[in-house]
Scaffold this active site. Sequence first.
Site, PDB file in Angstrom:
ATOM      1  N   ASN A 290      -0.900  -7.841  -2.282  1.00  0.00           N
ATOM      2  CA  ASN A 290      -2.027  -7.322  -1.510  1.00  0.00           C
ATOM      3  C   ASN A 290      -3.193  -8.296  -1.462  1.00  0.00           C
ATOM      4  O   ASN A 290      -3.892  -8.394  -0.450  1.00  0.00           O
ATOM      5  CB  ASN A 290      -2.490  -5.978  -2.078  1.00  0.00           C
ATOM      6  CG  ASN A 290      -1.577  -4.833  -1.667  1.00  0.00           C
ATOM      7  OD1 ASN A 290      -0.681  -5.024  -0.851  1.00  0.00           O
ATOM      8  ND2 ASN A 290      -1.789  -3.662  -2.219  1.00  0.00           N
TER       9      ASN A 290
ATOM     10  N   GLU B 144       5.572  -5.167  -8.828  1.00  0.00           N
ATOM     11  CA  GLU B 144       4.547  -5.919  -9.543  1.00  0.00           C
ATOM     12  C   GLU B 144       4.235  -5.187 -10.842  1.00  0.00           C
ATOM     13  O   GLU B 144       3.819  -4.025 -10.821  1.00  0.00           O
ATOM     14  CB  GLU B 144       3.282  -6.056  -8.692  1.00  0.00           C
ATOM     15  CG  GLU B 144       3.467  -6.958  -7.489  1.00  0.00           C
ATOM     16  CD  GLU B 144       2.219  -7.051  -6.619  1.00  0.00           C
ATOM     17  OE1 GLU B 144       1.901  -8.141  -6.147  1.00  0.00           O
ATOM     18  OE2 GLU B 144       1.556  -6.009  -6.394  1.00  0.00           O
TER      19      GLU B 144
END
Length: 593
Positions: A191, A153
């Site tokens: 997440n 990411e």
Amino acid sequence: MREFRTVGVVGMGTMGAGIVEVFARNGLQVLAAEVDEEAVARGRAHLETSTSRAVKRGKLTQEAADELLARVTTTTSLADLAAADLVVEAVPEKLELKAQVLGELDRVCRPEVILASNTSSLSVTELAVRTGRPGKVVGMHFFNPAPVQKLVELVRTVVTEPDVIEDAREFAASLGKVPVVIGDRAGFIANALLFGYLNHAARMYESRYATREDLDAAMRYGCGYPMGPLALLDLIGLDTAYEILDTMYRQSRNPLHAPAPILKQMVTAGLLGRKSGRGFYTYAKPHSSEVVPDSLTPASKIPADAAVRDVQRVGVVGTGTMATGIVEVFAKAGFDVVVRGRSASKVEGAVAAIRKSLDKAVVRGKLEEPEREAALARITPTTRLEDLADVDLVVEAVAEELDVKRAVFAALDEICKPGAILATTTSSLPVVECAAATNRQEDVLGLHFFNPAPVMKLVEVVSTITTAPDVAATGLALCERLGKVPVSCTDRAGFIVNALLFPYLNDAVKMLEAHYATADDIDAAMKTGCALPMGPFELLDVVGLDVSLAIIRTLYQEFRLSGFAPAPLLEHLVTAGRLGRKTGHGFRDYTPR
């Protein structure tokens, strides 16, 4: 594009050492810094263990491993990273510590050097402004284990220079990774979606809605996830999970991100998961993956003192895909099955569909021809509910409309013999509503099979407040006879799987709606970073957006949590008739076959 020949990594724990290995495997010179010589030795040990494991598995030659290790230079001084073209910090997840490291790197590195943080939850903006080059600071979040996991990411802040993020993206792709570029918000993509789901599972366990084993089995067998949520929390570390959720909650103020109280209690007690040897499960030793029995380990799914009713002959009401699959499962398992449809043509179609499915099983070598013929011989088609008078159990699998199901249960109550169990395979409606339509509420339960029933192993066995203990025990025993994996839960919206799955899918839609990331990047993040079989938008289009919206609305009506409110984008797509693959248009467009 910048050239990255020498890269730096600060921190050589499990994550940092993995990033060092990724860089060195790709021919880069790596400068790896740690706080002292002891930490350097531990980091070297991580590297050597990982590379020797790769050699043993045939994924790396010994010569390549030796060359890899030779490209890594270790140090205890950040000043030695002055020659690096890019530096990634991978120190513990503490804002002040990371800011201190980046501030020091800002002083020693050349002005054009990119500084990256491997943070999984902290604000990259807060870290960037602690340096004199905020435009050249990015998030570069690798996933653990870094040499194996493909996702990276890349987090841009409001001041990140466009060429910096583009160069970082090209660099990550050159490492064989799958980079997704996103904005700076708590949890990023993976997440933010993953930990809401894990937190919800912890709350389910805390409320004793289901056992740890059943929660984990439900998501593994019902959704094809590689690990159940509680086992995954143990792997991540409960302290790490708590910190990530707490950080996300402080930024989002979303109640779904507020850490479940049980997480704080377990962390305080030192029950951190695998690394401490005990978390939701007990392990053979710290850092072991071997689960050992403890005081919470059930001896059996079926209570020792529970009576189990005899079931030999079953009935199935319905002729749709779900119903025909359930008939096939029972017939193959040796049960005599009466399948009831509304018309002769529908019943004939159902039997034809079962024959076709069994023929495929024979062709694939999963069934012998005599077994196919025996299974078909056990099926009795009918259009009369009265023909279910002598069955021991009936499974209702008609349309997912409460009034229709209640009418079926009221009729079955009058027709079926005393002691016969009445089951519904509803996926979202209250089982107790079906039970209330009868005068035998103690004999009613939910048997939620998953589609396609002949393939999917999971069955949710749902007890209402009136279900008799021996009926619930019979449901569990019956599923085991069918070769299924039964899980027990009570009569709450979504049961286990849908209650965990659909809020996560809804969160993904809200993320897209906020223009935080594209559907492609969100799907890539969850498949690549979390090893899920499908991304959320792929799955929504397969399930059907109308079906998904109905389930999410049911969950919202039951729990009244703002985080469960259906995403407006999902409602708009359904209103527009974009229902997914079945209409050719959903979150994506599909070519007609």
